[in-house]
Design an enzyme around this catalytic site. Structure first.
Site, PDB file in Angstrom:
ATOM      1  N   HIS A 252     -11.036 -37.280  20.741  1.00 47.08           N
ATOM      2  CA  HIS A 252     -10.621 -38.017  21.942  1.00 47.08           C
ATOM      3  C   HIS A 252     -10.400 -39.498  21.701  1.00 47.08           C
ATOM      4  O   HIS A 252     -10.114 -40.236  22.622  1.00 47.08           O
ATOM      5  CB  HIS A 252     -11.666 -37.874  23.056  1.00 47.08           C
ATOM      6  CG  HIS A 252     -12.032 -36.463  23.387  1.00 47.08           C
ATOM      7  ND1 HIS A 252     -13.108 -35.820  22.801  1.00 47.08           N
ATOM      8  CD2 HIS A 252     -11.471 -35.556  24.229  1.00 47.08           C
ATOM      9  CE1 HIS A 252     -13.198 -34.585  23.279  1.00 47.08           C
ATOM     10  NE2 HIS A 252     -12.215 -34.390  24.140  1.00 47.08           N
TER      11      HIS A 252
ATOM     12  N   ASP B 223     -26.419 -23.165 -17.519  1.00 46.46           N
ATOM     13  CA  ASP B 223     -27.542 -23.248 -16.583  1.00 46.46           C
ATOM     14  C   ASP B 223     -27.299 -22.450 -15.304  1.00 46.46           C
ATOM     15  O   ASP B 223     -28.217 -21.852 -14.757  1.00 46.46           O
ATOM     16  CB  ASP B 223     -27.790 -24.718 -16.182  1.00 46.46           C
ATOM     17  CG  ASP B 223     -28.417 -25.524 -17.309  1.00 46.46           C
ATOM     18  OD1 ASP B 223     -29.364 -25.020 -17.934  1.00 46.46           O
ATOM     19  OD2 ASP B 223     -27.968 -26.653 -17.542  1.00 46.46           O
TER      20      ASP B 223
HETATM   21  O1  UNU Z   1     -30.734 -29.227 -19.504  1.00 47.75           O
HETATM   22  C1  UNU Z   1     -31.685 -29.992 -19.553  1.00 47.75           C
HETATM   23  N1  UNU Z   1     -32.463 -30.092 -18.492  1.00 47.75           N
HETATM   24  C2  UNU Z   1     -31.955 -30.797 -20.805  1.00 47.75           C
HETATM   25  C3  UNU Z   1     -30.922 -31.001 -21.704  1.00 47.75           C
HETATM   26  C4  UNU Z   1     -33.216 -31.279 -21.028  1.00 47.75           C
HETATM   27  C5  UNU Z   1     -33.469 -31.975 -22.185  1.00 47.75           C
HETATM   28  C6  UNU Z   1     -32.440 -32.210 -23.099  1.00 47.75           C
HETATM   29  C7  UNU Z   1     -31.174 -31.716 -22.853  1.00 47.75           C
HETATM   30 FE    FE Z   2     -29.979 -26.768 -18.987  1.00 47.42          FE
END
Ligand code: UNU
Ligand code: FE
Ligand code: FES
Length: 444
Positions: free
Chosen positions: A101, A359
């Site tokens: 608005h 990861d």
């Molecule tokens: O991936 C990690 N958290 C990490 C990578 C930790 C230490 C060294 C490299």
């Molecule tokens: Fe890692």
């Protein structure tokens, strides 16, 4: 079933915390409603009117540089009918006009104009009572800007506590760092705590989860590939603090995850600066500057110094997280080295980075398994090194003596449990009075 969500005395947590929507709702109130949350860096909004739109828990906020140089943050929602006010990620503007608005706000959050307000509200609309909802507290350390919804929270400096001593050499005494934005953003099907806990203290997974990254790259961590060796005695430490923030130190590992010729150039740069810093800040902390730190500022802000990664794990739901990734780089690096470093950070821990993707599989599988009706009632284990937690005469915090251990997991979840079981900051603080003893006394 163990009735406790967090068992501090034995370093265990109920798996359900990684998937329950009910727990997630509580977290938005008791964790994200109370803690200092990372917003942005000074270097990304240097001038009056510069703003970014980011997240605090499940809320979007506008973070805006004021005329006097200070910073304010506001919920990104119009006071009229609640539409999203600013649809952009970042920019420079004198203010914000709602698309619905046309209510218009200044960059200080004041409601400045309302279409036909005299005629349509009979002069009854008090603009002063319709400013944008402001985030209660804003503060920064070394240019990193944090916001907090809870007026009763301790200062940012108290909140960071013992981890400050470790962050200062790289983030400040080095000549300072900057974040390179805008952040890469992507969604992962994982609970926000799975990457937060990993970064706070998991050096254990590096040799195993990252085997392919270690083999395909040539970083200083490559000898760990496939768990073929354990980092030797004295290679590192783990640290935790009263408010859950923690980190791991890998001594002298300045080249981090970077590989090839770049790793050599980085080592030379870090060594030369360490030599200079020894005279200015002493050998102990100059060495910390040149050492690799993996850490999390509780609850959801993680980093790898030297490797150059800075993250915010933004909660969307119990099993969905939006990952924000910035590059963190020392300001005084020569521009060609800075550019090569930045590209390498994107290749390793950017949205499609070859370390990052290693990861994400783990984060998503921990989250997915936590939905199992039987599995969710079971306790997870973070007992590694539990008998070694101690107070050190020099190093602040509660310290675990080896490179690999889960001291900072235990500190992270000790504080998380206090938040979840308390109704106010006063209660949280009282519960944490003897936090060191709680951790040191813990045993399997
Ligand atoms: O991936 C990690 N958290 C990490 C990578 C930790 C230490 C060294 C490299
Ligand atoms: Fe890692
Ligand atoms: Fe750590 Fe399975 S070995 S989660």
């Amino acid at each position: 079933m163990e009735d406790k969500l967090i068992n501090i005395a034995q370093g265990k947590q109920r798996h359900e915390m990684h998937a329950s929507e009910a727990i997630f709702e509580q977290e938005m109130d008791k964790v994200f409603g109370r803690c200092w949350l990372f917003l942005t860096h000074e270097s990304l909004i240097p001038n009056f009117g510069d703003y970014v739109v980011t997240r605090m828990g499940t809320d979007e906020v506008i973070v805006s540089r004021q005329r006097d140089g200070s910073i304010k943050a506001f919920l990104n929602t119009c006071r009229h009918r609640g539409a999203q006010l600013c649809p952009n990620e970042a920019g420079n503007a004198r203010g914000f006009v709602c698309a619905y608005h046309g209510w218009a706000y200044g960059s200080n959050g004041d409601l400045q104009s309302v279409p036909f307000d005299e005629q349509l509200y009979d002069g009854l609309l008090d603009k002063c009572k319709n400013s944008l909802h402001e985030v209660a507290k804003i503060d920064s350390f070394y240019g990193f800007i944090y916001g907090c919804f809870d007026q009763d929270a301790p200062s940012l400096s108290d909140y960071l506590g013992d981890v400050k001593w470790y962050l200062e050499p790289y983030m400040d005494l080095s000549g300072g760092v900057e974040l390179i934005g805008p952040p890469g953003r992507c969604l992962i099907a994982a609970n926000w705590k799975t990457p937060s806990e990993n970064f706070v203290g998991d050096a254990y997974h590096v040799g195993w989860t990252h085997s392919s990254a270690l083999r395909s790259g040539g970083s200083i961590f490559s000898p760990l590939a496939g768990n073929s060796v354990l980092p030797p005695e004295g290679a590192g430490l783990q640290i935790t603090s009263k408010h859950g923030s923690g980190l791991g130190v890998l001594w002298d590992a300045y080249a981090g995850v970077h590989d090839g010729e770049l790793a050599n150039e980085l080592m030379a740069f870090g060594l030369a600066k360490e030599q200079r810093l020894i005279k200015e800040i002493g050998a102990e902390r100059a060495r910390i500057y040149r050492s690799h730190l993996n850490g999390t500022i509780f609850p959801n802000n993680s980093f790898l110094t030297c490797s150059g990664i800075f993250k915010a794990w933004q909660p969307r739901s119990a099993n969905s997280t939006e990952v924000f990734s910035w590059v963190m780089v020392e300001k005084d690096m020569p521009s060609d080295l800075k550019e090569a470093f930045t590209k390498s950070v994107h290749r390793t821990f950017g949205v499609a980075g070859y370390w990052e993707s290693d990861d994400n599989d783990n984060m998503e599988s921990e989250t997915y398994m936590a939905k199992g009706h039987q599995a969710k009632k079971k306790m997870l284990n973070s007992q590694m090194g539990i008998s070694g937690d101690r107070i050190d005469p020099v190093l602040p915090g509660v310290v675990g003596k080896s490179a690999i251990g889960e001291t900072s997991y235990r500190g992270y979840y000790r504080f998380y449990g206090d938040l979840m079981n308390s109704d106010s900051w006063a209660e949280v603080s009282a519960k944490g009075d003897n936090w060191q003893d709680q951790l040191i006394k813990a045993t399997v």
